[in-house]
Motif scaffolding. Structure first.
Motif, PDB file in Angstrom:
ATOM      1  N   TYR A  57       0.885  -1.244   0.028  1.00 48.97           N
ATOM      2  CA  TYR A  57       0.038   0.144  -0.150  1.00 48.97           C
ATOM      3  C   TYR A  57       0.740   1.262   0.039  1.00 48.97           C
ATOM      4  O   TYR A  57       0.642   2.018  -0.714  1.00 48.97           O
ATOM      5  CB  TYR A  57      -0.879  -0.051   1.220  1.00 48.97           C
ATOM      6  N   ILE A  58       2.130   1.253   0.738  1.00 44.59           N
ATOM      7  CA  ILE A  58       2.638   2.403   0.813  1.00 44.59           C
ATOM      8  C   ILE A  58       3.653   2.575  -0.458  1.00 44.59           C
ATOM      9  O   ILE A  58       3.764   3.640  -0.949  1.00 44.59           O
ATOM     10  CB  ILE A  58       3.730   2.163   1.982  1.00 44.59           C
ATOM     11  N   MET A  59       4.009   1.230  -1.015  1.00 45.73           N
ATOM     12  CA  MET A  59       4.669   1.581  -2.438  1.00 45.73           C
ATOM     13  C   MET A  59       3.662   2.105  -3.223  1.00 45.73           C
ATOM     14  O   MET A  59       4.120   3.014  -4.150  1.00 45.73           O
ATOM     15  CB  MET A  59       4.865   0.045  -2.887  1.00 45.73           C
ATOM     16  N   MET A  60       2.472   1.889  -3.415  1.00 49.32           N
ATOM     17  CA  MET A  60       1.510   2.531  -4.409  1.00 49.32           C
ATOM     18  C   MET A  60       1.245   3.950  -4.084  1.00 49.32           C
ATOM     19  O   MET A  60       1.281   4.768  -5.020  1.00 49.32           O
ATOM     20  CB  MET A  60       0.175   2.078  -4.241  1.00 49.32           C
ATOM     21  N   ILE A  61       1.442   4.431  -2.928  1.00 53.41           N
ATOM     22  CA  ILE A  61       1.527   5.762  -2.506  1.00 53.41           C
ATOM     23  C   ILE A  61       2.490   6.649  -3.008  1.00 53.41           C
ATOM     24  O   ILE A  61       2.771   7.480  -3.586  1.00 53.41           O
ATOM     25  CB  ILE A  61       1.195   5.978  -1.009  1.00 53.41           C
ATOM     26  N   TYR A  62       3.750   5.794  -2.990  1.00 52.67           N
ATOM     27  CA  TYR A  62       5.035   6.342  -3.540  1.00 52.67           C
ATOM     28  C   TYR A  62       5.015   6.465  -4.983  1.00 52.67           C
ATOM     29  O   TYR A  62       5.259   7.459  -5.549  1.00 52.67           O
ATOM     30  CB  TYR A  62       6.231   5.344  -3.194  1.00 52.67           C
ATOM     31  N   PHE A  63       4.367   5.833  -5.699  1.00 53.74           N
ATOM     32  CA  PHE A  63       4.214   5.786  -7.368  1.00 53.74           C
ATOM     33  C   PHE A  63       3.211   6.973  -7.533  1.00 53.74           C
ATOM     34  O   PHE A  63       3.462   7.630  -8.467  1.00 53.74           O
ATOM     35  CB  PHE A  63       3.516   4.582  -7.800  1.00 53.74           C
ATOM     36  N   ILE A 102      12.817  13.435  -4.972  1.00 53.55           N
ATOM     37  CA  ILE A 102      12.150  13.642  -3.575  1.00 53.55           C
ATOM     38  C   ILE A 102      11.247  12.583  -3.317  1.00 53.55           C
ATOM     39  O   ILE A 102      11.439  11.906  -1.996  1.00 53.55           O
ATOM     40  CB  ILE A 102      11.514  15.136  -3.352  1.00 53.55           C
ATOM     41  N   PRO A 103      10.435  11.855  -4.035  1.00 47.65           N
ATOM     42  CA  PRO A 103       9.447  10.935  -3.544  1.00 47.65           C
ATOM     43  C   PRO A 103      10.349   9.663  -3.394  1.00 47.65           C
ATOM     44  O   PRO A 103      10.014   8.992  -2.420  1.00 47.65           O
ATOM     45  CB  PRO A 103       8.754  10.554  -4.844  1.00 47.65           C
ATOM     46  N   SER A 104      11.498   9.329  -4.183  1.00 50.30           N
ATOM     47  CA  SER A 104      12.417   8.339  -3.920  1.00 50.30           C
ATOM     48  C   SER A 104      13.141   8.422  -2.484  1.00 50.30           C
ATOM     49  O   SER A 104      13.286   7.376  -1.817  1.00 50.30           O
ATOM     50  CB  SER A 104      13.300   8.081  -5.260  1.00 50.30           C
ATOM     51  N   ILE A 105      13.560   9.460  -2.439  1.00 50.67           N
ATOM     52  CA  ILE A 105      14.249   9.845  -1.149  1.00 50.67           C
ATOM     53  C   ILE A 105      13.443   9.495   0.088  1.00 50.67           C
ATOM     54  O   ILE A 105      13.635   8.609   1.134  1.00 50.67           O
ATOM     55  CB  ILE A 105      14.766  11.197  -0.984  1.00 50.67           C
ATOM     56  N   ILE A 106      12.214  10.142   0.046  1.00 54.00           N
ATOM     57  CA  ILE A 106      11.216   9.788   1.150  1.00 54.00           C
ATOM     58  C   ILE A 106      10.834   8.198   1.221  1.00 54.00           C
ATOM     59  O   ILE A 106      10.513   7.987   2.167  1.00 54.00           O
ATOM     60  CB  ILE A 106       9.967  10.491   1.059  1.00 54.00           C
ATOM     61  N   TYR A 107      10.710   7.789   0.107  1.00 52.02           N
ATOM     62  CA  TYR A 107      10.551   6.226   0.249  1.00 52.02           C
ATOM     63  C   TYR A 107      11.274   5.300   0.629  1.00 52.02           C
ATOM     64  O   TYR A 107      11.197   4.304   1.527  1.00 52.02           O
ATOM     65  CB  TYR A 107      10.092   5.961  -1.264  1.00 52.02           C
ATOM     66  N   ALA A 108      12.657   5.687   0.374  1.00 50.10           N
ATOM     67  CA  ALA A 108      13.877   4.918   1.040  1.00 50.10           C
ATOM     68  C   ALA A 108      13.928   5.090   2.464  1.00 50.10           C
ATOM     69  O   ALA A 108      14.031   4.124   3.168  1.00 50.10           O
ATOM     70  CB  ALA A 108      15.079   5.468   0.312  1.00 50.10           C
TER      71      ALA A 108
END
Length: 652
Positions: free
Chosen positions: A330-336, A360-366
């Motif tokens: 679910y969090i992965m889909m929010i990242y996309f 920024i999204p990739s950094i936050i997701y990491a």
């Protein structure tokens, strides 16, 4: 090398090796009883060790825990203990054999009464073993602590640990030897191998094998890193690049793991752990159940129905893991969704700042991935403890499985989605680079800077001790102060997190580095800094751990091999998706899929054939082990013949 001797009652001196700390409110009768059992002869059920209470330090100005005790042993007791634990030492002919007191003079480096024959780490391991094997006789509970129930055969140390009476047991550092190891290990930057024999001599085989694997993994990455640099520098066709690199990945990840087995076997043979028999596992301190009879040991111990444990695993733990995987998805889909929004903003207004916004999204997701991994780790430990596994090995295997499944899914699910659902190689390259770099920065912060910051946040009453500890390398302390300082150090929790980090890095390289060839370069740089930071922490931040007589890296070997199988499948799929390959199958997608699957199966077959053809143990070591087994059988035959001859003479 031993620590400076301490005077014990009777005027004799002994070298303190291990510290036993009891809770400050431990009853006097419990202390007297435990010390008596430690000092009693083995024939009377004791450990036959030397023990003395530690005096108050710092002039008694602070409220110290008075219940700290130094434990040592006579040289003859340690040699007898070495035989009890099945310690392997180098024989006169250069082979590694089980030590026995009867033929001690036939072992290399045994001189006189055996002074210096055993390393300090081996002596401390022997003492820990003897303490762990202290068992209750007819006591029903620890004296003065009715809640600490005992029964005949119950491990005294484990019961006192589980009830909070015994706070900790840890081995002492040896100052001069530690200085020499630090200087040869990490204090000078040099292009040379780590002193694995010295690490093993001081910390034990388990630690030495971890640092040996870290070194081997780093060296194995060099070819793929050196190939990755020109791939990134020269403007070759992208798909040509990753097709060739993917083929190289498949061969590389298979060969290095097979060669590591041989390297590990060589190290373990030289350290005497390859053919060493594993000690019989006792129940874990936290294991509980209804008191029953163990048919193997013949002792009373708690019994817990396996069916009940399986119900806990499949009805609670498994659904919880699946729920966590769903939350990760679910969090992965929010990242996309965030990624799509950032790309839309950049397309509408391509400026410098919107270009930065894309990352920024990739950094936050990491960062979110690392936080989720940390939270899940605590939950996994709680669940595995609740499952009530009897043996430590079973506990570790279930914990490793839980953590690996979640970490693999959490770290790699987004990359698989981008690669095989979105089929966006540019976004895959960007996401891989961002995840890898961000995770490495966070790991360095967590492992290098956070421990020091936490130390400085400790109790203000102990702040001068913290300051002293920071300058421990440059100052000499009396034994009392040394023990008190080491007691406040962070407890080393083992190599679990270290191997987990290497497992994830291996996954980044073996699965997707074909689309980001610099991944191996980044991992090499990370591993080099990891060697120095881990070495420093082992020497000056953590308490000294007890030696772990490991023969290999255990369940982690299987984890890395499973990842290498995934790498074969993933890289074959990436090759099949490349436009260059698709041009050969323009008329039929099904034919392309069938060919990709056929090649993938062929490579997997090649991988398993290679695993079979490359022996895990080098031939010369196999010969030495076979010769040792032959000599043991011959000696047993001669012994039986001699006994039969003596029996026949007595009957005549």
């Amino acid at each position: 090398m031993m620590l400076q001797g301490s005077e014990v009652s009777g005027g004799s001196s002994f070298s303190p090796l291990v510290v036993v700390e009891l809770a400050s409110d431990t009853k006097e009768e419990a202390i007297a009883w435990l010390l008596g059992r430690i000092r009693d002869r083995q024939q009377d059920g004791g450990a036959e060790l030397l023990v003395e209470q530690l005096g108050l330090g710092l002039g008694g100005q602070e409220k110290e825990n008075p219940n700290m005790f130094l434990v040592g042993a006579s040289r003859q007791r340690l040699l007898a203990g070495a035989e009890d634990v099945g310690l392997f030492k180098e024989f006169a002919d250069g082979s590694m054999r089980t030590f026995t007191c009867a033929n001690k003079h036939n072992f290399r480096n045994f001189h006189g009464d055996g002074d210096g024959f055993l390393s300090m780490a081996e002596c401390q391991y022997i003492i820990k073993h003897e303490l762990d094997t202290l068992r209750a006789k007819d006591e029903t509970h620890v004296p003065g602590h009715s809640q600490a129930k005992l029964y005949p055969g119950k491990s005294i140390i484990r019961r006192m640990q589980s009830k909070g009476i015994l706070i900790q047991i840890f081995p002492l550092h040896e100052k001069e030897e530690l200085k020499r190891l630090s200087f040869s290990w990490y204090k000078k930057v040099k292009l040379s191998f780590q002193p694995l024999d010295d690490i093993r001599h001081y910390f034990g085989e388990g630690q030495a094998l971890y640092f040996g694997f870290l070194e081997y993994f780093t060296l194995a990455l060099l070819p793929i890193a050196l190939i990755g640099v020109p791939y990134s520098l020269f403007d070759w066709d992208n798909y040509d690049k990753y097709v060739i690199f993917a083929v190289f990945n498949v061969i590389w990840c298979t060969v290095i793991l097979e060669l590591w087995k041989r390297c590990s076997a060589s190290l373990a043979y030289g350290w005497g752990t390859l053919s060493r028999k594993k000690a019989f596992e006792e129940p874990r301190p936290g294991f509980h159940g209804v008191l029953g009879f163990n048919p193997v040991t013949g002792r009373e111990e708690p019994l817990y129905p396996n069916a009940k444990r399986q119900l806990r695993i499949y009805l609670v733990s498994l659904p919880f893991v699946l729920l966590c995987l769903y939350l990760s998805l679910y969090i992965m889909m929010i990242y996309f969704q965030m990624e799509g929004w950032a790309l839309m903003v950049y397309d509408q207004d391509p400026t410098f700042w919107t270009g930065i916004l894309v990352f920024i999204p990739s950094i936050i997701y990491a960062v979110v991935i690392e936080v989720m991994n940390l939270i899940y780790r605590y939950a996994a430990e709680f669940l595995t403890e609740w499952e009530n596994h009897r043996l430590e090995s079973s506990y570790q295997n279930h914990l490793v499985l839980k953590v690996l499944v979640f970490n693999f899914f959490n770290c790699f699910a987004s990359l698989f989605y981008i690669a095989f659902v979105m089929q966006d190689m540019v976004l895959l390259r960007q996401s891989l680079a961002t995840l890898l770099i961000t995770s490495q920065i966070l790991n360095q912060f967590m492992e290098a800077f956070l421990p020091y910051w936490l130390q400085r946040r400790r109790n203000k009453k102990m702040i001068h001790k913290v300051q002293r500890r920071r300058t421990l390398e440059d100052k000499e302390f009396p034994l009392v102060q040394q023990v008190q300082l080491e007691a406040e150090m962070t407890t080393y929790l083992g190599t679990f997190d270290d191997y987990l980090e290497l497992f994830l890095l291996f996954g980044y390289v073996s699965l997707f580095s074909c689309v980001y060839p610099l991944a191996a370069v980044l991992v090499v740089l990370n591993n080099v800094t990891e060697v120095y930071s881990d070495a420093f922490k082992m020497c000056w931040v953590f308490k000294r751990p007890f030696s772990d007589p490991a023969a290999n890296i255990g369940v982690w070997q299987l984890a890395f091999e499973a990842m290498s199988v995934m790498a074969v499948v993933t890289n074959c799929a990436l090759i099949g998706m490349s436009p260059q390959v698709k041009t050969y199958f323009a008329e039929s997608d099904m034919q392309l899929i069938l060919w990709t699957v056929a090649i993938e199966h062929g490579l997997l077959a090649f991988k398993f054939i290679l695993t079979y053809l490359i022996p895990d143990v080098p031939k010369h070591i196999q010969i030495k082990l076979a010769r040792l087994e032959f000599e043991s059988l011959e000696a047993l035959k001669k012994k039986k013949m001699l006994e039969a001859s003596e029996l026949s003479k007595s009957l005549q």
